[in-house]
Design an enzyme around this catalytic site. Structure first.
Site, mmCIF file in Angstrom:
data_model
loop_
_atom_site.group_PDB
_atom_site.id
_atom_site.type_symbol
_atom_site.label_atom_id
_atom_site.label_comp_id
_atom_site.label_asym_id
_atom_site.label_seq_id
_atom_site.Cartn_x
_atom_site.Cartn_y
_atom_site.Cartn_z
ATOM 1 N N GLU A 65 2.403 10.064 -12.270
ATOM 2 C CA GLU A 65 2.033 9.438 -10.802
ATOM 3 C C GLU A 65 3.151 8.727 -10.603
ATOM 4 O O GLU A 65 4.012 8.037 -11.313
ATOM 5 C CB GLU A 65 0.938 8.432 -10.893
ATOM 6 N N LYS B 50 11.718 5.964 9.657
ATOM 7 C CA LYS B 50 12.968 6.137 10.346
ATOM 8 C C LYS B 50 13.356 7.693 10.085
ATOM 9 O O LYS B 50 13.100 8.006 8.767
ATOM 10 C CB LYS B 50 13.918 5.336 10.036
ATOM 11 N N ASP C 15 -3.201 7.804 4.203
ATOM 12 C CA ASP C 15 -3.821 7.694 5.445
ATOM 13 C C ASP C 15 -2.749 7.877 6.368
ATOM 14 O O ASP C 15 -3.274 8.059 7.776
ATOM 15 C CB ASP C 15 -4.003 6.186 5.414
ATOM 16 N N THR D 218 -7.306 4.560 -4.521
ATOM 17 C CA THR D 218 -6.111 3.824 -4.995
ATOM 18 C C THR D 218 -6.457 2.290 -4.204
ATOM 19 O O THR D 218 -7.219 2.067 -3.289
ATOM 20 C CB THR D 218 -4.849 4.487 -4.477
ATOM 21 N N GLU D 219 -5.416 1.369 -4.615
ATOM 22 C CA GLU D 219 -5.498 0.213 -3.812
ATOM 23 C C GLU D 219 -5.436 0.368 -2.397
ATOM 24 O O GLU D 219 -6.109 -0.124 -1.472
ATOM 25 C CB GLU D 219 -4.363 -0.792 -4.239
ATOM 26 N N TYR D 220 -4.463 1.066 -1.952
ATOM 27 C CA TYR D 220 -3.910 1.286 -0.536
ATOM 28 C C TYR D 220 -5.153 2.147 0.200
ATOM 29 O O TYR D 220 -5.456 1.830 1.265
ATOM 30 C CB TYR D 220 -2.832 2.216 -0.400
ATOM 31 N N GLU D 221 -5.685 2.970 -0.543
ATOM 32 C CA GLU D 221 -6.901 3.849 0.004
ATOM 33 C C GLU D 221 -8.022 3.086 0.268
ATOM 34 O O GLU D 221 -8.691 3.209 1.499
ATOM 35 C CB GLU D 221 -7.180 4.851 -1.053
ATOM 36 N N ASP E 126 5.365 5.757 0.371
ATOM 37 C CA ASP E 126 5.961 5.090 1.534
ATOM 38 C C ASP E 126 6.334 5.955 2.572
ATOM 39 O O ASP E 126 6.858 7.009 2.248
ATOM 40 C CB ASP E 126 7.086 4.173 1.035
HETATM 41 N N1 SAH Z 1 -0.063 4.482 -5.130
HETATM 42 C C1 SAH Z 1 -0.592 2.901 -5.072
HETATM 43 C C2 SAH Z 1 0.765 2.287 -4.325
HETATM 44 C C3 SAH Z 1 1.465 2.828 -2.965
HETATM 45 S S1 SAH Z 1 2.730 2.036 -2.122
HETATM 46 C C4 SAH Z 1 -1.648 2.991 -3.949
HETATM 47 O O1 SAH Z 1 -2.027 4.178 -3.474
HETATM 48 O O2 SAH Z 1 -2.281 1.988 -3.881
HETATM 49 C C5 SAH Z 1 3.727 3.027 -2.690
HETATM 50 C C6 SAH Z 1 4.635 2.457 -4.102
HETATM 51 O O3 SAH Z 1 5.504 3.563 -4.511
HETATM 52 C C7 SAH Z 1 5.320 1.024 -4.166
HETATM 53 O O4 SAH Z 1 4.645 0.605 -5.142
HETATM 54 C C8 SAH Z 1 6.713 1.703 -4.180
HETATM 55 O O5 SAH Z 1 7.447 0.729 -5.123
HETATM 56 C C9 SAH Z 1 6.511 2.935 -5.188
HETATM 57 N N2 SAH Z 1 7.826 3.854 -4.988
HETATM 58 C C10 SAH Z 1 8.272 4.518 -3.869
HETATM 59 N N3 SAH Z 1 9.242 5.271 -4.102
HETATM 60 C C11 SAH Z 1 9.155 5.421 -5.284
HETATM 61 C C12 SAH Z 1 9.904 6.097 -6.308
HETATM 62 N N4 SAH Z 1 10.868 7.020 -5.891
HETATM 63 N N5 SAH Z 1 10.086 6.047 -7.652
HETATM 64 C C13 SAH Z 1 8.684 5.160 -8.133
HETATM 65 N N6 SAH Z 1 7.938 4.466 -7.270
HETATM 66 C C14 SAH Z 1 8.358 4.519 -6.032
#
Ligand code: SAH
Length: 213
Positions: free
Chosen positions: A43, A121, A153, A192-195, A117
């Site tokens: 993941e 931009k 989302d 997931t948390e964000y979900e 993320d």
């Molecule tokens: N998967 C979790 C968090 C989503 S937020 C959820 O669904 O709840 C996105 C996360 O990805 C952040 O914690 C950020 O630090 C991490 N992240 C972004 N780019 C990354 C990368 N290239 N390698 C590892 N982690 C990364």
């Protein structure tokens, strides 16, 4: 202040040294020493680890590598793994770039990208985890039957990612634009948390499963 915070974090990390991979490049081609030869799933961006901890508990016959660039967030994920008494998860506390720096071709059976993320931009597009060159690099470490599963989302990011999949000459194996309303797709879904947060705000969760053609 920041220095002290980082020192505190380092001290906390010491308790998890058995599940942290400090030099992932050294593990390339040697992951079976860690996984015991179990199928391996990755993941990228595990956040606070709700998804990976529930998945690892549900699939004890599989091994999981959770990658997270934010060290304090990853601490929460490691705490969950400990609390659940799981031994089938290892953590890489780094930003993932080209996965073939850390994994050999065929090392992985699947890759999960959850709520990556959006980097909205335009000039950031190459850093998005579903950018075409990144998608191609995932398939350089996956087995021939391996898949990438992406959930978000964010409608703009999702639509853009679908175009990146097509541009990468990969295959869409499954796609839904409302995962929670799709009984079959939702049955085995782990939130997931964000979900949980964004579906709570009424956002529809989109998911695509990607494979080779
Ligand atoms: N998967 C979790 C968090 C989503 S937020 C959820 O669904 O709840 C996105 C996360 O990805 C952040 O914690 C950020 O630090 C991490 N992240 C972004 N780019 C990354 C990368 N290239 N390698 C590892 N982690 C990364």
């Amino acid at each position: 202040m920041r220095q002290r915070k980082l020192r505190n974090l380092d001290t906390k990390y010491e308790a998890y040294s058995d599940i942290i991979v400090d030099s992932p490049a050294e593990m390339k081609g040697r992951w079976s020493e860690r996984s015991g030869g179990a199928p391996l799933f990755i993941e990228i961006g595990c956040g606070k680890g709700k998804f990976i901890s529930e998945l690892a508990a549900r699939e004890p016959e599989h091994f999981f590598v959770a990658i997270e660039g934010n060290k304090s967030v990853m601490l929460r994920a490691m705490e969950k793994i400990r609390k659940f008494g799981l031994t089938n998860v290892a953590f890489i506390p780094e930003l993932a770039g080209d996965l073939s720096d850390w994994f050999e071709e065929g090392d992985a059976d699947g890759i999960y990208l959850n709520f990556s993320d959006p980097l909205p931009k335009n000039y950031w597009y190459k850093r998005r985890l579903t950018y075409r060159d990144r998608l191609k690099s995932y398939f350089r470490v996956l087995k021939p039957s391996g898949t990438v599963t992406f959930k978000t989302d964010n409608t703009d990011l999702f639509n853009w990612s679908v175009l990146e999949i097509i541009a990468s000459d990969l295959k869409i194996l499954d796609i839904t634009r409302d995962l929670h309303a799709d009984p079959e797709a939702n049955a085995s879904n782990i939130e997931t948390e964000y979900e949980a947060k964004y579906s709570g705000f009424g956002e529809k969760i989109k998911r695509v499963v990607i494979g080779r053609k």
